[in-house]
Design an enzyme around this catalytic site. Structure first.
Site, mmCIF file in Angstrom:
data_model
loop_
_atom_site.group_PDB
_atom_site.id
_atom_site.type_symbol
_atom_site.label_atom_id
_atom_site.label_comp_id
_atom_site.label_asym_id
_atom_site.label_seq_id
_atom_site.Cartn_x
_atom_site.Cartn_y
_atom_site.Cartn_z
ATOM 1 C CE LYS A 124 -4.472 -0.560 -3.692
ATOM 2 N NZ LYS A 124 -3.572 -0.150 -2.599
ATOM 3 C CE LYS A 159 -6.969 -1.090 -7.330
ATOM 4 N NZ LYS A 159 -6.608 0.302 -7.720
ATOM 5 N NE ARG A 209 -1.498 10.080 -5.164
ATOM 6 C CZ ARG A 209 -0.652 9.335 -4.450
ATOM 7 N NH1 ARG A 209 0.246 9.927 -3.687
ATOM 8 N NH2 ARG A 209 -0.731 8.018 -4.493
ATOM 9 N NE ARG A 224 0.972 8.527 -9.554
ATOM 10 C CZ ARG A 224 0.280 7.967 -8.561
ATOM 11 N NH1 ARG A 224 0.903 7.476 -7.511
ATOM 12 N NH2 ARG A 224 -1.038 7.920 -8.618
ATOM 13 N NE ARG A 232 3.270 -3.043 -11.994
ATOM 14 C CZ ARG A 232 4.263 -3.615 -11.313
ATOM 15 N NH1 ARG A 232 4.096 -3.913 -10.033
ATOM 16 N NH2 ARG A 232 5.417 -3.877 -11.892
ATOM 17 C CG ASP A 272 -3.594 7.349 -6.794
ATOM 18 O OD1 ASP A 272 -3.053 8.463 -6.617
ATOM 19 O OD2 ASP A 272 -3.112 6.282 -6.374
ATOM 20 C CD GLU A 280 -4.656 2.714 -5.093
ATOM 21 O OE1 GLU A 280 -3.927 3.327 -4.274
ATOM 22 O OE2 GLU A 280 -4.291 1.691 -5.693
ATOM 23 C CG ASN A 282 -3.095 6.888 -2.246
ATOM 24 O OD1 ASN A 282 -2.561 5.805 -2.054
ATOM 25 N ND2 ASN A 282 -3.632 7.224 -3.414
#
Length: 318
Positions: A124, A159, A209, A224, A232, A272, A280, A282
């Site tokens: 994050k 979050k 992604r 997504r 979400r 993301d 984000e 990852n």
């Protein structure tokens, strides 16, 4: 090559969608030896890091996706490459594993992603290095700061900094009657730092992604898309994945971040992006290989093993 994958217990992995299994299968198809390691078997003694490594056969059928051939404690330096593919939570045991893996790397083990880089890039908080690509964002544990941010922007996502799969993510509007209790719960009454971001309505078109392999973007991302009534897009939260070509903005973000992150030892990264905004970075166990490959024909696992082979050859030569 002799490859070791640090993964979750094998019987918990889902062969129809797991990116680590896709990597393993592609490596085995090329004749590389594949071993599995569980994180809890990592051990340091007398300057050496070892783990219990299980050699695998990888049949094509999903029903029985692996067979164990032999298991034994091995030096991590015995392998041509060790791939850290352990899912979060990123707790103290995860951090301890990165310390142990760093000791192995110091002794000559090739570990991807680099354990220090995994540890230093909170998935994050890592976006704060690149504010030119992010939505308005606040990181704090102070209720007053969060209250003012929600009041200013009117529609905000809150979050935790250590969540995954969409867990404990809340959309909070200015007039939400549960606003205070959500802030109190997420911050644990001001004792835990959280992230707040302006709500991005483009989430309706998907939380994209974008995969970077050794700094280069895979030409397709996986959008997504949230299920009805959700904010979400995470697949674990019921979202559906739709592969699509990268947009010009996606490529701009990838081109800016890719070389920087690759230079830090991050061979595989999942960015993301919602709309035009980075949300984000990852680095622990990026996924979506299988969905992109099935929908586009772009073999992401093959691209990854290509890059891994090049990286090992380069380090052996250097």
């Amino acid at each position: 090559m002799h490859l070791a994958f640090i993964v979750d217990p094998l019987d918990r992995l889902k062969p129809h969608k797991d990116s680590s299994i896709a990597m393993m299968r592609e490596a085995a198809r090329r004749g590389h030896e594949v071993h599995a390691i569980l994180r809890d078997s990592l051990c340091w003694r007398a300057g050496e890091v070892t783990a219990v490594a299980t050699a695998l056969e990888l049949p094509a059928a999903d029903g029985i996706w692996y067979r164990e051939r032999a298991a034994g404690r091995r030096l991590l330096t015995d392998f041509d490459a060790v791939l850290m593919r352990q899912d979060p939570p990123f707790d103290f045991e995860y951090i301890t594993a990165t310390w142990l893996l760093e000791r192995a790397a110091t002794a000559g083990a090739r570990i991807y992603n680099a354990p220090g880089a995994i540890r230093d890039h909170n998935e994050k908080l890592a976006i704060t290095e690149f504010p030119e690509f992010t939505a308005p964002t606040l990181v704090t544990r102070a209720a007053g700061e969060l209250d003012a941010f929600i009041g200013e922007l009117g529609d905000v996502i809150l979050k935790p900094l250590d969540g995954m799969g969409g867990s404990s993510i809340f959309r909070v509007r200015r007039d939400d009657p549960n606003r205070n209790v959500i802030v109190e719960t997420l911050t644990n009454l001001g004792s835990r730092t959280v992230m707040a971001q302006r709500y991005l309505p483009e989430i309706s078109r998907g939380d994209k992604r974008i995969l970077l392999i050794d700094g280069q973007p895979v030409p397709y991302c996986l959008a997504r898309i949230p299920k009805a009534g959700e904010s979400r897009g995470n697949l674990a939260a019921g979202g559906s994945g739709v592969a699509q070509p990268l947009s010009a903005r996606d490529r701009e973000i990838a081109a800016a971040l890719g070389p920087i992150l690759a230079a830090r030892g991050l061979l595989l990264v999942g960015l993301d992006v919602i709309g035009d905004c980075l949300t984000e970075i990852n680095v622990t166990s990026p996924t979506c290989f299988v969905e992109i490959t099935e929908q586009t024909g772009c073999d992401v696992a093959a691209l990854f093993i290509d890059a891994l082979e090049r990286k090992v050859r380069s380090e052996e030569a250097g």
